[in-house]
Design a protein around this motif. Structure first.
Motif, PDB file in Angstrom:
ATOM      1  N   MET A   1      -0.230 -14.327   2.811  1.00 18.09           N
ATOM      2  CA  MET A   1       0.269 -13.259   1.973  1.00 18.09           C
ATOM      3  C   MET A   1      -0.148 -11.930   2.584  1.00 18.09           C
ATOM      4  SD  MET A   1      -0.327 -12.642  -2.116  1.00 18.09           S
ATOM      5  CE  MET A   1      -2.093 -12.686  -2.044  1.00 18.09           C
ATOM      6  N   SER A   2       0.817 -11.141   2.967  1.00 14.58           N
ATOM      7  CA  SER A   2       0.570  -9.845   3.571  1.00 14.58           C
ATOM      8  C   SER A   2       0.228  -8.815   2.500  1.00 14.58           C
ATOM      9  CB  SER A   2       1.818  -9.403   4.343  1.00 14.58           C
ATOM     10  OG  SER A   2       1.713  -8.051   4.708  1.00 14.58           O
ATOM     11  N   PHE A   3      -0.481  -7.772   2.912  1.00 13.64           N
ATOM     12  CA  PHE A   3      -0.862  -6.706   1.989  1.00 13.64           C
ATOM     13  C   PHE A   3       0.355  -6.004   1.418  1.00 13.64           C
ATOM     14  CE2 PHE A   3      -2.056  -2.205   1.350  1.00 13.64           C
ATOM     15  CZ  PHE A   3      -3.002  -2.379   0.369  1.00 13.64           C
ATOM     16  N   THR A   4       1.454  -5.982   2.148  1.00 11.02           N
ATOM     17  CA  THR A   4       2.622  -5.224   1.727  1.00 11.02           C
ATOM     18  C   THR A   4       3.662  -6.060   0.997  1.00 11.02           C
ATOM     19  OG1 THR A   4       3.646  -5.591   3.880  1.00 11.02           O
ATOM     20  CG2 THR A   4       2.353  -3.576   3.601  1.00 11.02           C
ATOM     21  N   THR A   5       3.398  -7.338   0.730  1.00 14.78           N
ATOM     22  CA  THR A   5       4.389  -8.163   0.041  1.00 14.78           C
ATOM     23  C   THR A   5       4.374  -7.885  -1.450  1.00 14.78           C
ATOM     24  OG1 THR A   5       2.840  -9.970  -0.278  1.00 14.78           O
ATOM     25  CG2 THR A   5       4.171  -9.999   1.748  1.00 14.78           C
ATOM     26  N   SER A   6       5.472  -8.276  -2.106  1.00 16.18           N
ATOM     27  CA  SER A   6       5.577  -8.041  -3.541  1.00 16.18           C
ATOM     28  C   SER A   6       4.559  -8.860  -4.324  1.00 16.18           C
ATOM     29  CB  SER A   6       6.992  -8.336  -4.026  1.00 16.18           C
ATOM     30  OG  SER A   6       7.297  -9.693  -3.808  1.00 16.18           O
ATOM     31  N   THR A   8       1.518  -9.454  -3.536  1.00 19.67           N
ATOM     32  CA  THR A   8       0.269  -8.682  -3.564  1.00 19.67           C
ATOM     33  C   THR A   8       0.323  -7.632  -4.658  1.00 19.67           C
ATOM     34  OG1 THR A   8       0.000  -8.991  -1.192  1.00 19.67           O
ATOM     35  CG2 THR A   8      -1.302  -7.251  -2.201  1.00 19.67           C
ATOM     36  N   TYR A   9       1.473  -6.965  -4.762  1.00 16.61           N
ATOM     37  CA  TYR A   9       1.629  -5.957  -5.808  1.00 16.61           C
ATOM     38  C   TYR A   9       1.519  -6.594  -7.188  1.00 16.61           C
ATOM     39  CZ  TYR A   9       3.716  -3.021  -9.254  1.00 16.61           C
ATOM     40  OH  TYR A   9       3.935  -2.336 -10.415  1.00 16.61           O
ATOM     41  N   TYR A  13      -1.151  -5.738 -10.005  1.00 16.72           N
ATOM     42  CA  TYR A  13      -0.781  -5.295 -11.356  1.00 16.72           C
ATOM     43  C   TYR A  13      -1.487  -6.137 -12.414  1.00 16.72           C
ATOM     44  CZ  TYR A  13       1.489  -4.653 -15.746  1.00 16.72           C
ATOM     45  OH  TYR A  13       1.685  -4.429 -17.086  1.00 16.72           O
ATOM     46  N   VAL A  14      -1.527  -7.440 -12.214  1.00 18.55           N
ATOM     47  CA  VAL A  14      -2.205  -8.320 -13.172  1.00 18.55           C
ATOM     48  C   VAL A  14      -3.676  -7.912 -13.298  1.00 18.55           C
ATOM     49  CG1 VAL A  14      -2.978 -10.700 -13.568  1.00 18.55           C
ATOM     50  CG2 VAL A  14      -0.599 -10.248 -12.907  1.00 18.55           C
ATOM     51  N   ALA A  15      -4.307  -7.622 -12.165  1.00 17.85           N
ATOM     52  CA  ALA A  15      -5.708  -7.174 -12.194  1.00 17.85           C
ATOM     53  C   ALA A  15      -5.828  -5.850 -12.950  1.00 17.85           C
ATOM     54  CB  ALA A  15      -6.243  -7.037 -10.777  1.00 17.85           C
ATOM     55  N   PHE A  16      -4.911  -4.912 -12.689  1.00 20.97           N
ATOM     56  CA  PHE A  16      -4.929  -3.629 -13.404  1.00 20.97           C
ATOM     57  C   PHE A  16      -4.784  -3.852 -14.900  1.00 20.97           C
ATOM     58  CE2 PHE A  16      -1.953  -0.716 -15.550  1.00 20.97           C
ATOM     59  CZ  PHE A  16      -2.836   0.339 -15.784  1.00 20.97           C
ATOM     60  N   ASP A  98      14.565  -0.547   3.305  1.00 23.69           N
ATOM     61  CA  ASP A  98      13.810  -0.762   4.539  1.00 23.69           C
ATOM     62  C   ASP A  98      12.361  -0.275   4.408  1.00 23.69           C
ATOM     63  OD1 ASP A  98      16.027  -1.840   5.765  1.00 23.69           O
ATOM     64  OD2 ASP A  98      16.697   0.097   6.580  1.00 23.69           O
ATOM     65  N   ALA A  99      12.122   0.589   3.427  1.00 24.19           N
ATOM     66  CA  ALA A  99      10.777   1.126   3.218  1.00 24.19           C
ATOM     67  C   ALA A  99       9.979   0.287   2.219  1.00 24.19           C
ATOM     68  CB  ALA A  99      10.869   2.566   2.736  1.00 24.19           C
ATOM     69  N   ALA A 100      10.413  -0.942   1.973  1.00 22.33           N
ATOM     70  CA  ALA A 100       9.763  -1.784   0.960  1.00 22.33           C
ATOM     71  C   ALA A 100       8.280  -1.982   1.250  1.00 22.33           C
ATOM     72  CB  ALA A 100      10.470  -3.134   0.858  1.00 22.33           C
ATOM     73  N   ALA A 101       7.922  -2.223   2.497  1.00 23.70           N
ATOM     74  CA  ALA A 101       6.510  -2.455   2.838  1.00 23.70           C
ATOM     75  C   ALA A 101       5.673  -1.217   2.532  1.00 23.70           C
ATOM     76  CB  ALA A 101       6.381  -2.838   4.309  1.00 23.70           C
ATOM     77  N   LEU A 102       6.170  -0.050   2.911  1.00 18.41           N
ATOM     78  CA  LEU A 102       5.437   1.192   2.652  1.00 18.41           C
ATOM     79  C   LEU A 102       5.330   1.457   1.155  1.00 18.41           C
ATOM     80  CD1 LEU A 102       4.120   3.857   3.528  1.00 18.41           C
ATOM     81  CD2 LEU A 102       6.425   4.838   3.600  1.00 18.41           C
ATOM     82  N   LEU A 103       6.441   1.289   0.433  1.00 15.02           N
ATOM     83  CA  LEU A 103       6.423   1.566  -1.001  1.00 15.02           C
ATOM     84  C   LEU A 103       5.565   0.566  -1.761  1.00 15.02           C
ATOM     85  CD1 LEU A 103      10.127   2.639  -1.514  1.00 15.02           C
ATOM     86  CD2 LEU A 103       8.097   4.078  -1.505  1.00 15.02           C
ATOM     87  N   ASN A 104       5.538  -0.700  -1.336  1.00 11.73           N
ATOM     88  CA  ASN A 104       4.627  -1.653  -1.971  1.00 11.73           C
ATOM     89  C   ASN A 104       3.170  -1.249  -1.738  1.00 11.73           C
ATOM     90  OD1 ASN A 104       6.217  -3.455  -3.380  1.00 11.73           O
ATOM     91  ND2 ASN A 104       6.506  -4.819  -1.650  1.00 11.73           N
ATOM     92  N   THR A 105       2.877  -0.725  -0.557  1.00  7.69           N
ATOM     93  CA  THR A 105       1.521  -0.256  -0.275  1.00  7.69           C
ATOM     94  C   THR A 105       1.161   0.912  -1.184  1.00  7.69           C
ATOM     95  OG1 THR A 105       1.720  -0.972   2.015  1.00  7.69           O
ATOM     96  CG2 THR A 105      -0.012   0.618   1.531  1.00  7.69           C
TER      97      THR A 105
END
Length: 193
Positions: A1-6, A8-9, A13-16, A98-105
């Protein structure tokens, strides 16, 4: 699981949401106790003698009550700010997938900042509540009716702010339940709005 995948988000969120709910419960329980105590200020004045006591001490008491209300209101607004920020990032994602990885970060950083703010508001609010507990009822009773009226109004405002925080916490709990109920489906998509 990459840091930028959904996924991870989603887990962030669940933790938040869990941090926010725990913080809200601690804050609300303490705030309702302080609200009840502040609302009883008029009875303390009626039971005591108005001796023209240290008004500066009584004004500090009112100041701590006001700051406690401020922290309760900030804790109430936090999820709303988080939702608006998430909507903004989601609309940016729709324009440029195309900016999904950046926006997920960025989303993950927003979520971590919101969780930290939730803990900070609770810690500061509990600190103000503790300072209110340190004041002597006799000093409040001796300060006269004007201070008692101000404290009673603060108690009512704190009760209303705490009730609103409860409503936002219930909304967050329902949202969290919805996310957890659909966790497999949500984590299987490329990005989350």
């Amino acid at each position: 699981m990459s840091f930028t995948t959904s996924s991870t988000y989603v887990y962030t969120y669940v933790a938040f949401a869990l941090v926010y709910l725990l913080s809200s419960v601690a804050f609300v329980v303490r705030s309702f106790r302080v609200s009840a105590a502040l609302s009883q200020a008029r009875q303390a004045v009626a039971a005591g003698e108005s001796r023209g006591a240290d008004m500066a001490s009584a004004e500090q008491y009112v100041g701590h009550g006001q700051r406690l209300i401020d922290f309760a209101q900030l804790a109430t607004l936090l999820p709303l700010v988080y939702i608006v920020g998430s909507m903004f990032l989601g609309s940016m994602l729709l324009r440029d997938s195309d900016a999904a990885a950046l926006l997920n970060t960025v989303w993950i950083l927003l979520t971590v900042a919101a969780a930290a703010a939730s803990v900070a508001f609770t810690v500061f609010g509990l600190r103000e509540a503790r300072r209110i507990d340190e004041y002597d009822e006799n000093a409040i009773a001796a300060s006269g009716g004007a201070v008692a009226d101000a404290l009673q109004r603060l108690g009512v405002r704190l009760g209303v702010s705490s009730a609103l925080l409860v409503l936002v916490a219930v909304f967050t709990a329902l949202n969290l339940w919805s996310v957890l109920a659909n966790l497999d489906r949500i984590t299987s998509i490329d990005y989350v709005l």
